[in-house]
Enzyme design. Sequence first.
Site, PDB file in Angstrom:
ATOM      1  N   ASP A 201       0.992  -1.014   0.012  1.00 28.90           N
ATOM      2  CA  ASP A 201       0.083   0.139   0.207  1.00 28.90           C
ATOM      3  C   ASP A 201       0.618   1.174   0.080  1.00 28.90           C
ATOM      4  O   ASP A 201       1.958   1.128  -0.016  1.00 28.90           O
ATOM      5  CB  ASP A 201      -0.910  -0.174   1.247  1.00 28.90           C
ATOM      6  CG  ASP A 201      -1.868   1.131   1.320  1.00 28.90           C
ATOM      7  OD1 ASP A 201      -2.292   1.193  -0.154  1.00 28.90           O
ATOM      8  OD2 ASP A 201      -2.402   1.816   2.531  1.00 28.90           O
ATOM      9  N   SER A 202       0.749   2.165  -0.390  1.00 30.69           N
ATOM     10  CA  SER A 202       0.508   3.970   0.464  1.00 30.69           C
ATOM     11  C   SER A 202       1.130   3.837   1.182  1.00 30.69           C
ATOM     12  O   SER A 202       2.661   4.799   1.543  1.00 30.69           O
ATOM     13  CB  SER A 202       0.128   4.671  -1.029  1.00 30.69           C
ATOM     14  OG  SER A 202      -0.995   4.593  -0.368  1.00 30.69           O
TER      15      SER A 202
ATOM     16  N   TYR B 175      -0.316   8.066  -2.624  1.00 26.76           N
ATOM     17  CA  TYR B 175      -0.131   8.560  -4.315  1.00 26.76           C
ATOM     18  C   TYR B 175      -1.471   8.799  -4.298  1.00 26.76           C
ATOM     19  O   TYR B 175      -1.497   9.240  -5.662  1.00 26.76           O
ATOM     20  CB  TYR B 175      -0.710   6.490  -4.190  1.00 26.76           C
ATOM     21  CG  TYR B 175       0.555   6.026  -4.432  1.00 26.76           C
ATOM     22  CD1 TYR B 175       2.010   6.580  -3.369  1.00 26.76           C
ATOM     23  CD2 TYR B 175       0.776   4.908  -4.817  1.00 26.76           C
ATOM     24  CE1 TYR B 175       2.332   5.720  -3.400  1.00 26.76           C
ATOM     25  CE2 TYR B 175       1.985   3.655  -4.124  1.00 26.76           C
ATOM     26  CZ  TYR B 175       2.386   4.815  -4.272  1.00 26.76           C
ATOM     27  OH  TYR B 175       3.527   3.623  -3.996  1.00 26.76           O
ATOM     28  N   GLY B 176      -3.039   9.070  -4.165  1.00 33.54           N
ATOM     29  CA  GLY B 176      -3.843  10.156  -4.945  1.00 33.54           C
ATOM     30  C   GLY B 176      -3.865  10.668  -5.603  1.00 33.54           C
ATOM     31  O   GLY B 176      -4.984  11.548  -6.436  1.00 33.54           O
TER      32      GLY B 176
ATOM     33  N   CYS C 134      -4.028  -0.800  -2.163  1.00 30.13           N
ATOM     34  CA  CYS C 134      -4.320   0.404  -2.343  1.00 30.13           C
ATOM     35  C   CYS C 134      -5.759   0.783  -3.990  1.00 30.13           C
ATOM     36  O   CYS C 134      -4.832   0.114  -4.428  1.00 30.13           O
ATOM     37  CB  CYS C 134      -2.769   1.030  -2.686  1.00 30.13           C
ATOM     38  SG  CYS C 134      -3.216   2.497  -2.954  1.00 30.13           S
ATOM     39  N   ASN C 135      -6.365   0.736  -3.501  1.00 30.14           N
ATOM     40  CA  ASN C 135      -7.731   1.232  -4.318  1.00 30.14           C
ATOM     41  C   ASN C 135      -6.914   2.060  -6.012  1.00 30.14           C
ATOM     42  O   ASN C 135      -7.472   1.850  -6.669  1.00 30.14           O
ATOM     43  CB  ASN C 135      -8.277   2.520  -3.910  1.00 30.14           C
ATOM     44  CG  ASN C 135      -9.736   1.384  -2.533  1.00 30.14           C
ATOM     45  OD1 ASN C 135      -9.226   1.391  -1.362  1.00 30.14           O
ATOM     46  ND2 ASN C 135     -10.559   0.777  -3.184  1.00 30.14           N
ATOM     47  N   THR C 136      -6.045   3.463  -5.306  1.00 32.56           N
ATOM     48  CA  THR C 136      -5.462   3.658  -5.852  1.00 32.56           C
ATOM     49  C   THR C 136      -4.441   3.359  -7.053  1.00 32.56           C
ATOM     50  O   THR C 136      -4.064   3.450  -8.028  1.00 32.56           O
ATOM     51  CB  THR C 136      -4.756   4.980  -5.436  1.00 32.56           C
ATOM     52  OG1 THR C 136      -5.760   5.786  -5.184  1.00 32.56           O
ATOM     53  CG2 THR C 136      -4.153   5.907  -6.978  1.00 32.56           C
TER      54      THR C 136
ATOM     55  N   GLU D  42      -2.002   9.080   7.952  1.00 32.01           N
ATOM     56  CA  GLU D  42      -0.814   8.544   8.004  1.00 32.01           C
ATOM     57  C   GLU D  42       0.138   9.118   9.440  1.00 32.01           C
ATOM     58  O   GLU D  42       0.759   8.400   9.547  1.00 32.01           O
ATOM     59  CB  GLU D  42       0.207   8.957   6.718  1.00 32.01           C
ATOM     60  CG  GLU D  42      -0.287   8.040   5.610  1.00 32.01           C
ATOM     61  CD  GLU D  42       0.662   6.756   5.531  1.00 32.01           C
ATOM     62  OE1 GLU D  42       1.437   6.312   6.188  1.00 32.01           O
ATOM     63  OE2 GLU D  42      -0.612   5.752   5.191  1.00 32.01           O
TER      64      GLU D  42
ATOM     65  N   CYS E  85     -11.019   3.505   0.107  1.00 38.42           N
ATOM     66  CA  CYS E  85      -9.609   3.907  -0.326  1.00 38.42           C
ATOM     67  C   CYS E  85      -9.324   2.832   1.023  1.00 38.42           C
ATOM     68  O   CYS E  85     -10.817   3.073   2.249  1.00 38.42           O
ATOM     69  CB  CYS E  85      -9.115   5.272   0.280  1.00 38.42           C
ATOM     70  SG  CYS E  85      -7.532   5.563   0.853  1.00 38.42           S
ATOM     71  N   THR E  86      -8.447   1.798   1.132  1.00 41.21           N
ATOM     72  CA  THR E  86      -7.907   1.046   2.916  1.00 41.21           C
ATOM     73  C   THR E  86      -7.723   1.737   3.958  1.00 41.21           C
ATOM     74  O   THR E  86      -7.600   1.111   4.930  1.00 41.21           O
ATOM     75  CB  THR E  86      -7.239   0.396   2.146  1.00 41.21           C
ATOM     76  OG1 THR E  86      -5.970   1.363   1.398  1.00 41.21           O
ATOM     77  CG2 THR E  86      -7.404  -0.247   1.145  1.00 41.21           C
ATOM     78  N   HIS E  87      -7.726   3.108   3.960  1.00 37.07           N
ATOM     79  CA  HIS E  87      -7.459   3.816   4.769  1.00 37.07           C
ATOM     80  C   HIS E  87      -8.880   4.203   5.481  1.00 37.07           C
ATOM     81  O   HIS E  87      -8.226   4.551   6.862  1.00 37.07           O
ATOM     82  CB  HIS E  87      -6.679   5.538   4.051  1.00 37.07           C
ATOM     83  CG  HIS E  87      -5.165   5.452   3.866  1.00 37.07           C
ATOM     84  ND1 HIS E  87      -4.918   4.396   3.100  1.00 37.07           N
ATOM     85  CD2 HIS E  87      -3.746   5.600   4.621  1.00 37.07           C
ATOM     86  CE1 HIS E  87      -3.358   4.747   2.939  1.00 37.07           C
ATOM     87  NE2 HIS E  87      -2.553   5.627   4.170  1.00 37.07           N
TER      88      HIS E  87
END
Length: 269
Positions: free
Chosen positions: A8-9, A40-41, A71-73, A150, A182-184
Amino acid sequence: MALIGVFDSGVGGLSILDEALRQLPEHDFIYLADSAHAPYGERSGAWIASRSLALCTYLASQGCDAIVVACNTATAEAIAQIRIELDTIPIVGVEPGIKPAVMQSQNGVLGVLATEATLNSDKFNALLHAISPNCTVIKQAGAGLVPLIEAGKANTDETLALLAKHLEPIQKAGADTLVLGCTHYPFLNKAIHQILGESITLIDTSEAVVRQLKRQLNNPEKKVQTVKAGSIIFLSSKDEKTLLKMAKELMRSDLNAHAIDAKLLRDLE
């Protein structure tokens, strides 16, 4: 026993790793957080594709038997090319749960909270075109949320205020279902319910993603032996100690049941 890479980012993919440890605790994992380059988005599609391929190639070089692009992006921008380049191992991606949201919504009004890059991607828009025209989808970019998560501020007043601003159009539209694109964002579940109420249905696809990973690992050609609990390596391009600290704070899994190591990613810098 398989070695599974989860990329993931940043820390968002910990939501996927958490579910993977629940369903597949016997396997070994490498969790790679590219936190030095998050989020990343807000980056270009070309950069995301190139960086994601490089990191997945690195995971493959470490002996991973399967990789989850958590990561969706990155999934939207890069997974097709990653699967072409790394065609000898399963590559599992994540995408906004539009279809399950349509099935669960009672009034046909859906909200989608995702990064700008995900919302603008061809992959996401193909998902939208495949659903019923009777559904109303309110798309909302969650600008600024990922950096706050983050930074370990998922439960602060600052994050709550920004989240409320982003959710306002979705709330005004009367959406009864919200897709976390978004996985966040699953780490904001409590805050989302605080703003939208307990009746809102949140769609998080982590369980479905890990079920797909499990199917890939159960392929007769990739049969693995099982043991009680595997190991986890937390790999960060920025700060491995902070990544491990946040994993312990954000994840529900008992990490003490696993052999754990934390390392700094240097090879690609």
